[in-house]
Design a protein around this motif. Structure first.
Motif, short mmCIF file in Angstrom:
data_model
loop_
_atom_site.label_atom_id
_atom_site.label_comp_id
_atom_site.label_asym_id
_atom_site.label_seq_id
_atom_site.Cartn_x
_atom_site.Cartn_y
_atom_site.Cartn_z
N SER A 1 0.84 -1.21 0.00
CA SER A 1 0.00 0.00 0.00
C SER A 1 0.87 1.25 0.00
CB SER A 1 -0.93 0.01 1.22
OG SER A 1 -1.99 -0.91 1.06
N PHE B 1 -8.48 -1.39 -7.28
CA PHE B 1 -7.76 -1.00 -6.06
C PHE B 1 -8.74 -0.64 -4.94
CE2 PHE B 1 -3.69 0.59 -8.43
CZ PHE B 1 -3.42 -0.73 -8.79
N VAL B 2 -9.88 -0.07 -5.30
CA VAL B 2 -10.89 0.26 -4.30
C VAL B 2 -11.25 -0.98 -3.49
CG1 VAL B 2 -13.30 0.97 -3.97
CG2 VAL B 2 -11.83 2.24 -5.55
N GLN B 3 -11.42 -2.10 -4.19
CA GLN B 3 -11.79 -3.34 -3.51
C GLN B 3 -10.60 -4.00 -2.83
OE1 GLN B 3 -14.16 -5.96 -6.18
NE2 GLN B 3 -14.13 -4.26 -7.62
N ARG C 1 -8.98 -2.18 0.54
CA ARG C 1 -9.95 -1.66 1.52
C ARG C 1 -9.43 -1.76 2.95
NH1 ARG C 1 -14.11 -4.19 -0.28
NH2 ARG C 1 -14.96 -2.44 -1.46
N GLY D 1 -7.94 1.88 -0.23
CA GLY D 1 -9.03 1.67 -1.18
C GLY D 1 -10.00 2.84 -1.18
N TYR E 1 -8.50 5.65 -3.15
CA TYR E 1 -8.65 5.41 -4.58
C TYR E 1 -10.10 5.64 -5.03
CZ TYR E 1 -3.93 3.72 -5.54
OH TYR E 1 -2.57 3.64 -5.73
N ARG E 2 -11.07 5.36 -4.15
CA ARG E 2 -12.46 5.60 -4.53
C ARG E 2 -12.71 7.09 -4.74
NH1 ARG E 2 -17.05 7.45 -2.77
NH2 ARG E 2 -16.17 8.04 -0.75
#
Length: 281
Positions: free
Chosen positions: A63, A163-165, A168, A173, A176-177
């Motif tokens: 990350s 990446f959002v998923q 998390r 994540g 990124y959302r």
């Protein structure tokens, strides 16, 4: 590669540009309203996502590496968007591009802040980010660079979906959302500009060689199979082949829409055969 002699003359490097009175600007104003309604502060969001993250362990080194890399990739996007803003010959579009520059600056800041918060430092820019910047700026044509920027933003928005998923638990994540919502707007903006009004005329007149060079530049820096493998690492239940096929299909759809404005789209599609084969599922 075809030269630029037959392209539309480049826009003047002036800070003063005329406004259009109808048509496309209505679409531009919607992008501006959306940008203003989706404002957030980087440091505050990093504090929030780290406070609320679902993982029990400390954020992973992966990350940190991804956040560091994204900080510099977004900086490249900011620089290119700023260049497009400076060279733009339409006042309405200048206003929209100004929101994109501000977005990219905010994105770079939030990834920088996340990386620094979780590790006390931000990994320096790698050769990949340096090469991306050099290659985008080597496209010495406004329309070609606008096209490449739009396609690159498309890949970013698509990879951020995964990446959002997959990130998390580390809180990244959620970052990124937030960023993906802006990037998706940038893609819609670029697609709208290049398929309507003066932007479509520029794309229609762009020499085929420069159009192909813009696409190839973006594909060079977006290794679909490598990205799909990374997503599979983050989401083991998601087959890499499925991710790769989805990414290729998304890019192919964007190119189909863009090429539809050109009179030579059939001939150009044949010239793109080697690119299509590279991107085939």
């Amino acid at each position: 590669m075809a030269g630029t002699a037959d392209a539309l003359p480049g826009p003047p490097r002036s800070t003063v540009a005329p406004y259009r009175d109808r048509g496309v600007p209505d679409l531009h104003h919607r992008f501006i309203r959306d940008a203003r309604s989706h404002d957030w502060e980087p440091a505050r969001e990093v504090h929030r996502v780290l406070r609320d993250r679902t993982g029990a362990a400390a954020p992973s080194e992966l990350s940190w590496l991804l956040a560091s890399g994204s900080a510099y990739a977004e900086q490249v996007g900011m620089d290119v968007a700023a260049g497009l803003l400076h060279e733009c010959s339409e006042a309405d579009m200048k206003l929209v591009l100004a929101t994109a520059v501000a977005d990219e600056a905010k994105h770079s800041a939030v990834f920088h802040h996340y990386a620094h918060t979780v590790a006390g430092t931000v990994k320096g820019p790698g050769e990949a980010q340096q090469e991306l910047s050099r290659d985008l700026w080597s496209l010495d044509d406004y329309t070609a660079r606008f096209l490449a920027h739009t396609l690159a933003e498309g890949f970013a928005a698509d990879e951020f979906r995964w990446f959002v998923q997959g990130l998390r638990e580390d809180g990244l994540g959620e970052i990124y959302r937030l960023v993906r919502r802006d990037e998706s707007r940038h893609v819609a903006l670029g697609m709208a500009y290049l398929t309507h009004g003066p932007g479509a005329e520029r794309l229609r007149r762009l020499p085929a060689g420069l159009l192909l060079a813009a696409e190839e530049t973006v594909l060079k820096h977006n290794d679909v199979d490598a990205l799909a493998s990374l997503v599979h690492r983050l989401l083991p239940a998601t087959p890499a082949a499925q991710v790769a096929a989805w990414l290729r299909a998304r890019h192919a759809t964007r190119m189909r829409v863009l090429l539809n404005v050109r009179d030579d789209r059939v001939r150009l599609s044949r010239r793109r055969k080697h690119i299509r084969e590279t991107m085939e599922v």
